[in-house]
Design a protein around this motif. Structure first.
Motif, PDB file in Angstrom:
ATOM      1  N   TYR A   4      -2.326  15.038  11.499  1.00 53.59           N
ATOM      2  CA  TYR A   4      -1.389  14.460  12.443  1.00 53.59           C
ATOM      3  C   TYR A   4       0.041  14.849  12.076  1.00 53.59           C
ATOM      4  O   TYR A   4       0.372  15.029  10.928  1.00 53.59           O
ATOM      5  N   HIS A  59     -15.300  17.767  21.437  1.00 54.37           N
ATOM      6  CA  HIS A  59     -15.379  17.197  20.089  1.00 54.37           C
ATOM      7  C   HIS A  59     -14.094  17.455  19.300  1.00 54.37           C
ATOM      8  O   HIS A  59     -13.631  16.597  18.551  1.00 54.37           O
ATOM      9  N   ASN A  62     -11.561  14.988  20.597  1.00 52.74           N
ATOM     10  CA  ASN A  62     -11.894  13.631  20.150  1.00 52.74           C
ATOM     11  C   ASN A  62     -11.548  13.420  18.681  1.00 52.74           C
ATOM     12  O   ASN A  62     -11.043  12.361  18.299  1.00 52.74           O
ATOM     13  N   ASN A  63     -11.807  14.432  17.844  1.00 57.64           N
ATOM     14  CA  ASN A  63     -11.496  14.308  16.416  1.00 57.64           C
ATOM     15  C   ASN A  63     -10.001  14.185  16.165  1.00 57.64           C
ATOM     16  O   ASN A  63      -9.558  13.328  15.401  1.00 57.64           O
ATOM     17  N   TYR A  65      -7.640  13.321  18.340  1.00 57.00           N
ATOM     18  CA  TYR A  65      -7.122  12.109  18.985  1.00 57.00           C
ATOM     19  C   TYR A  65      -7.417  10.884  18.122  1.00 57.00           C
ATOM     20  O   TYR A  65      -6.537  10.041  17.929  1.00 57.00           O
ATOM     21  N   THR A  66      -8.604  10.813  17.568  1.00 55.91           N
ATOM     22  CA  THR A  66      -8.951   9.711  16.674  1.00 55.91           C
ATOM     23  C   THR A  66      -8.049   9.687  15.456  1.00 55.91           C
ATOM     24  O   THR A  66      -7.575   8.627  15.043  1.00 55.91           O
ATOM     25  N   SER A  67      -7.794  10.849  14.886  1.00 53.16           N
ATOM     26  CA  SER A  67      -6.966  10.882  13.676  1.00 53.16           C
ATOM     27  C   SER A  67      -5.531  10.462  13.953  1.00 53.16           C
ATOM     28  O   SER A  67      -4.915   9.805  13.109  1.00 53.16           O
ATOM     29  N   THR A  69      -4.548   8.377  16.390  1.00 50.55           N
ATOM     30  CA  THR A  69      -4.461   6.998  16.853  1.00 50.55           C
ATOM     31  C   THR A  69      -4.875   5.986  15.789  1.00 50.55           C
ATOM     32  O   THR A  69      -4.552   4.807  15.911  1.00 50.55           O
ATOM     33  N   THR A  70      -5.577   6.427  14.752  1.00 46.04           N
ATOM     34  CA  THR A  70      -5.997   5.502  13.699  1.00 46.04           C
ATOM     35  C   THR A  70      -5.279   5.712  12.375  1.00 46.04           C
ATOM     36  O   THR A  70      -5.306   4.848  11.526  1.00 46.04           O
TER      37      THR A  70
END
Length: 74
Positions: A4, A59, A62-63, A65-67, A69-70
């Motif tokens: 990120y 995928h 998604n990977n 975006y997850t990193s 946002t979290t």
């Protein structure tokens, strides 16, 4: 380097980032897709390898975006 990034990434830097992913993983014979997003999760650049399956783009997004946002924004 964490997946990120805080701030605005110029398009040329985003293209270089996906190019570096392909340089690294093509040496390891992986078929990948690479996605670069901004801090809000909007796609800046995406590139799918020639032999990668169609779902790798989703995928990859998604990977990353997850990193973003979290995980903490540095």
């Amino acid at each position: 380097m964490p997946p990120y990034v805080c701030g605005i990434m110029p398009s040329r830097a985003a293209l270089r980032a996906v190019d570096v992913v392909f340089e690294v993983y093509s040496q390891k014979v992986y078929n990948v897709a690479a996605t670069v997003v901004n801090a809000e999760g909007a796609v800046i650049a995406v590139l799918r390898g020639d032999d990668a399956t169609p779902h790798t783009i989703e995928h990859s997004y998604n990977n990353v975006y997850t990193s973003i946002t979290t995980g903490p924004i540095l």
